[in-house]
Design a protein around this motif. Structure first.
Motif, PDB file in Angstrom:
ATOM      1  N   GLY A  27       0.812  -1.212   0.000  1.00 33.95           N
ATOM      2  CA  GLY A  27       0.000   0.000   0.000  1.00 33.95           C
ATOM      3  C   GLY A  27       0.842   1.257   0.000  1.00 33.95           C
ATOM      4  N   VAL A  28       1.942   1.267   0.736  1.00 30.55           N
ATOM      5  CA  VAL A  28       2.815   2.440   0.760  1.00 30.55           C
ATOM      6  C   VAL A  28       3.503   2.609  -0.583  1.00 30.55           C
ATOM      7  CG1 VAL A  28       4.900   3.407   1.797  1.00 30.55           C
ATOM      8  CG2 VAL A  28       3.140   2.419   3.240  1.00 30.55           C
ATOM      9  N   ALA A  31       1.008   3.916  -3.162  1.00 26.98           N
ATOM     10  CA  ALA A  31       0.420   5.215  -2.857  1.00 26.98           C
ATOM     11  C   ALA A  31       0.953   6.307  -3.775  1.00 26.98           C
ATOM     12  CB  ALA A  31       0.684   5.582  -1.404  1.00 26.98           C
ATOM     13  N   LYS A  34      -1.324   7.616  -8.353  1.00 27.60           N
ATOM     14  CA  LYS A  34      -2.691   8.018  -8.027  1.00 27.60           C
ATOM     15  C   LYS A  34      -3.639   7.569  -9.132  1.00 27.60           C
ATOM     16  CE  LYS A  34      -1.340  10.605  -4.494  1.00 27.60           C
ATOM     17  NZ  LYS A  34      -1.157  10.009  -3.244  1.00 27.60           N
ATOM     18  N   GLY A  45      -5.263   9.385  -0.784  1.00 18.96           N
ATOM     19  CA  GLY A  45      -4.255   9.353   0.262  1.00 18.96           C
ATOM     20  C   GLY A  45      -3.571  10.690   0.385  1.00 18.96           C
ATOM     21  N   LEU A  48       2.895  11.658   1.333  1.00 20.65           N
ATOM     22  CA  LEU A  48       3.765  10.645   1.921  1.00 20.65           C
ATOM     23  C   LEU A  48       5.037  11.243   2.499  1.00 20.65           C
ATOM     24  CD1 LEU A  48       3.522   7.858  -0.804  1.00 20.65           C
ATOM     25  CD2 LEU A  48       2.289   8.018   1.356  1.00 20.65           C
ATOM     26  N   PHE A 104       0.226  11.055   5.563  1.00 20.36           N
ATOM     27  CA  PHE A 104      -0.592   9.836   5.568  1.00 20.36           C
ATOM     28  C   PHE A 104      -2.056  10.078   5.907  1.00 20.36           C
ATOM     29  CE2 PHE A 104       3.655   7.987   6.851  1.00 20.36           C
ATOM     30  CZ  PHE A 104       3.949   7.481   5.596  1.00 20.36           C
ATOM     31  N   GLY A 106      -6.049  10.737   5.434  1.00 20.87           N
ATOM     32  CA  GLY A 106      -7.081  10.433   4.459  1.00 20.87           C
ATOM     33  C   GLY A 106      -7.743  11.740   4.055  1.00 20.87           C
ATOM     34  N   ASP A 122       3.380  15.213  -2.653  1.00 19.60           N
ATOM     35  CA  ASP A 122       3.742  14.488  -1.438  1.00 19.60           C
ATOM     36  C   ASP A 122       4.597  15.345  -0.510  1.00 19.60           C
ATOM     37  OD1 ASP A 122       2.402  12.060  -1.818  1.00 19.60           O
ATOM     38  OD2 ASP A 122       3.968  11.350  -3.163  1.00 19.60           O
TER      39      ASP A 122
END
Length: 129
Positions: A27-28, A31, A34, A45, A48, A104, A106, A122
């Motif tokens: 998942g990381v 991420a 997109k 998300g 990061l 991180f 939401g 990010d």
């Protein structure tokens, strides 16, 4: 019989732990890529690399393609907002405005139009190219 149950439980628990670890790491990694943004409600998300101001976070999206950003603030149990094209006091933290999008987090992004290849920052220092 009891020994067999404990051994089976240990195998199942170990397998679940390994799957959770691999799934979280995937998942990381995923991420950074997109998916397309649809017109309307989109759950995306957050950054990061670090905390990013909301205007910077959506700064690479086409002008006029988004209307608002919403983030749930757990400690206060309230939604925070950031609206496009409104006076600054509307988005002020004193009025539940988003000051920064935490790493991180939401993020709910409300779009006016679909964007096929969105670019959400990010880090605040990133460029749109």
């Amino acid at each position: 019989m009891s020994w067999m149950k404990h051994k089976s439980f240990a195998i199942v628990a170990g397998t679940l732990a390994a799957a959770a670890l691999l799934g979280a790491s995937l998942g990381v990694v995923a991420a950074g890529s997109k998916p397309p943004l649809a017109s309307g409600f989109n759950l995306v998300g957050g950054p990061l690399g670090g905390d990013v101001p909301p205007a910077d976070f959506v700064g690479c999206l086409p002008a006029g393609s988004w209307t608002s950003i919403y983030i749930w603030d757990g400690p206060t149990q309230q939604w925070q907002h950031f609206f496009a094209g409104v006076p600054a006091y509307v988005n002020a933290p004193a009025n539940n405005g988003v000051a920064t999008i935490k790493r991180f987090a939401g993020v709910v992004l409300i779009m006016n139009q679909a964007v096929g290849s969105p670019r959400l920052k990010d880090q605040a220092s990133e460029t749109c190219s």
